[in-house]
Design a protein around this motif. Structure first.
Motif, PDB file in Angstrom:
ATOM      1  N   TRP A  59       0.824  -5.718 -27.166  1.00 25.67           N
ATOM      2  CA  TRP A  59       1.239  -6.822 -26.495  1.00 25.67           C
ATOM      3  C   TRP A  59       3.046  -6.947 -25.971  1.00 25.67           C
ATOM      4  N   VAL A  60       2.751  -7.098 -24.824  1.00 24.78           N
ATOM      5  CA  VAL A  60       4.452  -6.876 -24.013  1.00 24.78           C
ATOM      6  C   VAL A  60       4.567  -8.421 -23.146  1.00 24.78           C
ATOM      7  N   LEU A  61       6.071  -8.118 -22.468  1.00 18.13           N
ATOM      8  CA  LEU A  61       6.625  -8.709 -21.659  1.00 18.13           C
ATOM      9  C   LEU A  61       6.122  -8.656 -20.944  1.00 18.13           C
ATOM     10  N   THR A  62       6.160  -8.998 -19.689  1.00 20.83           N
ATOM     11  CA  THR A  62       5.200  -8.569 -17.687  1.00 20.83           C
ATOM     12  C   THR A  62       6.539  -9.389 -16.942  1.00 20.83           C
ATOM     13  N   ALA A  63       6.954  -8.911 -16.075  1.00 20.58           N
ATOM     14  CA  ALA A  63       7.432  -9.508 -14.767  1.00 20.58           C
ATOM     15  C   ALA A  63       6.746 -10.758 -14.278  1.00 20.58           C
ATOM     16  N   ASP A  64       7.467 -11.538 -13.681  1.00 15.71           N
ATOM     17  CA  ASP A  64       6.861 -12.816 -13.429  1.00 15.71           C
ATOM     18  C   ASP A  64       6.294 -12.726 -12.181  1.00 15.71           C
ATOM     19  N   ASP A  65       5.700 -11.267 -11.300  1.00 17.82           N
ATOM     20  CA  ASP A  65       6.230 -11.277 -10.389  1.00 17.82           C
ATOM     21  C   ASP A  65       4.803 -10.400 -10.009  1.00 17.82           C
ATOM     22  N   PRO A  66       3.669 -11.765  -9.046  1.00 19.55           N
ATOM     23  CA  PRO A  66       2.130 -11.748  -9.061  1.00 19.55           C
ATOM     24  C   PRO A  66       1.840 -10.663  -7.791  1.00 19.55           C
ATOM     25  N   ASP A  67       2.980 -10.570  -6.554  1.00 18.15           N
ATOM     26  CA  ASP A  67       2.770  -9.014  -5.553  1.00 18.15           C
ATOM     27  C   ASP A  67       2.502  -8.159  -5.876  1.00 18.15           C
ATOM     28  N   ARG A  68       3.200  -7.813  -7.368  1.00 19.18           N
ATOM     29  CA  ARG A  68       3.493  -6.328  -7.880  1.00 19.18           C
ATOM     30  C   ARG A  68       1.618  -5.757  -9.033  1.00 19.18           C
ATOM     31  N   MET A  69       0.833  -7.072  -8.788  1.00 17.16           N
ATOM     32  CA  MET A  69      -0.148  -7.380  -9.341  1.00 17.16           C
ATOM     33  C   MET A  69      -1.904  -7.271  -9.067  1.00 17.16           C
ATOM     34  N   ALA A  70      -1.565  -6.915  -7.643  1.00 18.77           N
ATOM     35  CA  ALA A  70      -2.551  -7.029  -6.253  1.00 18.77           C
ATOM     36  C   ALA A  70      -3.068  -5.790  -6.160  1.00 18.77           C
ATOM     37  N   ILE A  71      -3.981  -5.469  -5.225  1.00 20.59           N
ATOM     38  CA  ILE A  71      -5.118  -3.899  -5.762  1.00 20.59           C
ATOM     39  C   ILE A  71      -4.008  -3.494  -4.227  1.00 20.59           C
ATOM     40  N   ALA A  72      -3.259  -2.483  -4.393  1.00 24.80           N
ATOM     41  CA  ALA A  72      -2.791  -1.598  -3.029  1.00 24.80           C
ATOM     42  C   ALA A  72      -3.331  -0.897  -3.078  1.00 24.80           C
ATOM     43  N   GLY A  73      -4.503  -1.303  -1.378  1.00 20.82           N
ATOM     44  CA  GLY A  73      -5.088  -0.291  -1.115  1.00 20.82           C
ATOM     45  C   GLY A  73      -6.908   0.198  -2.229  1.00 20.82           C
ATOM     46  N   ARG A  74      -6.923   0.948  -2.745  1.00 18.91           N
ATOM     47  CA  ARG A  74      -7.890   1.780  -3.763  1.00 18.91           C
ATOM     48  C   ARG A  74      -7.004   2.292  -5.082  1.00 18.91           C
TER      49      ARG A  74
END
Length: 382
Positions: A59-74
């Protein structure tokens, strides 16, 4: 009912821990779902604490950055790429007396992150959607979004889900189960059990993991020559496998959401045939962005019937919060329930939020209603 009450101070906003990732094969989809929830949740109304679970269970703290959580291409996202530290870890409270979350790093004094008022677990598959996390949160006395321990476990295990539905008189298609002990004791006999099932119900068959989602590990098998490969693929995800006969008809989905006066059903959606795919598999759902038809082109009677069945399935499994119920509308005009998802996807192309948007509940309101329902619900037996 638990006598524990929230320790939330009246001068601060409720703190929502969005927990995502996890150890299942649906790790990446959970990350994508979390990104959508983080983007939509009302920051003027809630404090938000993103907590990721890595594929090895840390269990970790993560960046609050939705843009980095998206599928990029494949390319699929992972919690490991979002973690704020390679060594730090998050600890939940272990007793109902405290809801304080603690962050630890090797050689450093543990740091209190404050109390969590509600957890929004957007985990899919085993070790998160299956009642395991829900049991942990019950022990800690922390309210959470979605189904409880029993409903989560029933919703994850397709064998027992079907058994529950049958006991409540809901229409279920033909199926067969191969348990791990059967396969280990006599693979040839287990394989013959599937062949006999095909002899009774016909080819093609669908061979799938009994406890997985997002169409992971599912193979459409046209004849006996493809059976061994399909079994091996399903067992990569779960040692217990489920075999289902092909139901010819239309794929219809319906969302259920808990309102103050009880569960209600959304307008239904239809999943049309996908020409580039043999069925609505993982690639079709998440990579190639296949689109469902919302609302489904059904008659008023058909719409009413599938909505009734969706709510009945919600109640039969003792669900809370939300459910997506998946059906086949067979060629003879009957609805057959395929499965429910107690934590359906919330990706931008996911059917559950699209159905509710068409029903009149926009995405931010949908997230807010789920959080508010969790805050109203007591922990413990209910």
């Amino acid at each position: 009912m638990s006598s524990e009450t929230s320790t939330q101070s009246p001068d601060r906003k409720p703190r929502v821990a969005v927990v995502f990732g996890g150890r299942s094969s649906e790790h990446a989809i959970s990350v994508v779902t979390a990104g959508a929830v983080l983007r939509a949740i009302d920051r003027t109304k809630y404090e938000v604490l993103p907590i990721g679970i890595t594929t090895d269970g840390r269990w970790v703290l993560t960046a609050d950055d939705p843009d980095r959580m998206a599928i990029a291409g494949r390319e699929l996202p992972a919690v490991e790429d979002l973690a704020e530290s390679a060594d730090g870890g998050v600890l939940l409270p272990v007793t109902p007396a405290s809801r304080e979350v603690v962050y630890t790093e090797p050689g450093a004094v543990p740091k209190a992150l404050g109390e969590v008022d509600v957890v929004f677990p957007v985990l899919h598959g085993p070790y998160g959607e299956d009642g395991t996390l829900q049991g942990l949160l019950e022990l800690a006395g922390i309210p959470y979004v979605g189904a409880g321990v029993l409903a989560s476990a029933v919703g994850q295990d397709k064998e027992y889900m079907k058994r529950v539905f049958l006991s409540f008189g809901l229409p279920v298609g033909p199926y067969e189960v191969i348990r791990p002990r059967e396969w280990q004791a006599d693979p040839a006999a287990a394989r013959e059990k599937i062949v006999d099932f095909a002899g009774e119900h016909g080819w093609p068959l669908f061979v799938k993991p009994a406890r997985a989602g997002s169409s992971m590990g599912i193979t459409k098998v046209d004849d006996v020559s493809g059976l061994d490969e399909a079994i091996a693929e399903a067992q990569r995800h779960d040692p217990k496998i489920l075999v289902e006969s092909l139901l010819r008809g239309r794929e219809i989905e319906c969302g259920v959401l808990e309102f103050e006066d009880g569960p209600r059903a959304s307008v239904p959606a239809e999943i049309p045939p996908v020409s580039a795919h043999d069925f609505y598999d993982f690639e079709a759902k998440y990579i190639d962005s296949a689109s469902g038809i919302v609302p489904a082109p059904l008659s008023e009677d058909e719409t009413r019937r599938v909505q009734e069945l969706a709510v009945e399935a919600f109640e039969a499994a003792s669900c809370e919060g939300l459910v997506r119920a998946d059906f086949f509308l067979t060629e003879d005009g009957e609805f057959v329930i395929n499965e429910i998802n107690t934590m359906p996807g919330f990706t931008p192309i996911s059917m559950y939020p699209r159905m509710w948007q068409e029903t009149g509940v926009e995405y931010p309101e949908l997230v807010d209603r789920l959080v508010q329902a969790a805050l109203r619900r007591p922990t413990g037996l209910r």
